[in-house]
Design an enzyme around this catalytic site. Structure first.
Site, PDB file in Angstrom:
ATOM      1  N   SER A  46     -12.919  14.230  17.167  1.00 53.03           N
ATOM      2  CA  SER A  46     -11.651  13.714  17.683  1.00 53.03           C
ATOM      3  C   SER A  46     -11.037  14.780  18.577  1.00 53.03           C
ATOM      4  O   SER A  46     -11.008  15.961  18.219  1.00 53.03           O
ATOM      5  CB  SER A  46     -10.699  13.372  16.536  1.00 53.03           C
ATOM      6  OG  SER A  46      -9.499  12.807  17.037  1.00 53.03           O
ATOM      7  N   GLU A  47     -10.545  14.370  19.743  1.00 56.51           N
ATOM      8  CA  GLU A  47     -10.111  15.339  20.750  1.00 56.51           C
ATOM      9  C   GLU A  47      -8.916  16.178  20.324  1.00 56.51           C
ATOM     10  O   GLU A  47      -8.621  17.203  20.944  1.00 56.51           O
ATOM     11  CB  GLU A  47      -9.790  14.614  22.047  1.00 56.51           C
ATOM     12  CG  GLU A  47      -8.614  13.679  21.962  1.00 56.51           C
ATOM     13  CD  GLU A  47      -8.690  12.549  22.979  1.00 56.51           C
ATOM     14  OE1 GLU A  47      -7.707  12.363  23.693  1.00 56.51           O
ATOM     15  OE2 GLU A  47      -9.718  11.874  23.054  1.00 56.51           O
TER      16      GLU A  47
END
Length: 218
Positions: free
Chosen positions: A45-46
């Site tokens: 997840s960024e």
């Protein structure tokens, strides 16, 4: 016809053993719930998480552990947390094998629009711009038409672009399509959906093989 979970379940079949996978906001976040138990996958997840698991059961949420969409998540054994600089170094350095994004529109040449509707306030493009600029394998999860029944698979995107010619495959509630030099190629149809229904819902150029199998979701 598929619902959002059905779309995620079909996309999960594209996830291979050993893949590092980035999940965008919306339908893509559901994919982690349907990946096969006999393979090892690292979901990134960024916002700085590597090793996401399925969504937590009600009552077991930890408000400090979230994905890029601010949804509470679980983490698998060995998961790690890091800052955005390192997260985007992974993305820009092309260390992600598969990127799964939502979209408002996709054009027949693989352009994607998924960040802004003119006139509506947004906080920013987020990480989508980096993802589409760096990834070589992008699957879009989306509904085939909008709420008024207009196609979201177009000849040309009408909304501000996020990326140009970058989408490789699309999974909708009606079909699985591949982006080719000749436009969209129909690969599979959703259970109970006919080829004619898919054709009517697709504005962009659509290549239809002689036989189009029904999706396998199990």
């Amino acid at each position: 016809m598929l619902d959002k979970n059905g779309i995620a379940k079909r996309i999960a079949r594209e996830v291979k053993d050993g893949f590092y996978v980035n999940l965008g906001i919306g339908i893509p976040t559901l994919v982690a719930n349907y990946v096969r138990d006999d393979i090892e996958v690292e979901f990134q997840s960024e916002n700085g998480v590597l090793g996401m698991g399925p969504f937590p059961f009600e009552g077991e949420e930890d408000a400090d552990i979230i994905n890029a969409g601010k949804q509470t998540i679980t983490t698998l054994k060995g998961a790690s947390f890091f800052d955005s600089a390192l997260s985007f170094s992974m993305i820009r350095g092309q260390h992600v094998d598969l990127t799964i994004l939502g979209a408002m529109e996709v054009a027949e040449n693989g352009d994607i629009a998924n960040w802004k509707i003119p006139g509506k306030m947004v906080k920013g493009m987020g990480g989508a711009m980096d993802l589409v600029a760096s990834a070589e394998n992008i699957i879009v999860a989306m509904m085939h038409t909008n709420r008024t029944g207009d196609s979201k698979l177009l000849k040309h995107c009408t909304l501000p672009l996020t990326g140009v010619g970058c989408v490789t495959k699309i999974v909708t509630n009606l079909a699985v399509l591949e982006v080719t030099e000749n436009g969209f190629k129909l690969l599979e149809r959703a259970p109970g959906v006919t080829v004619d229904e898919i054709k009517a819902a697709t504005e962009g150029q659509l290549e239809i093989p002689d036989e189009v199998p029904e999706m396998i979701l199990a």
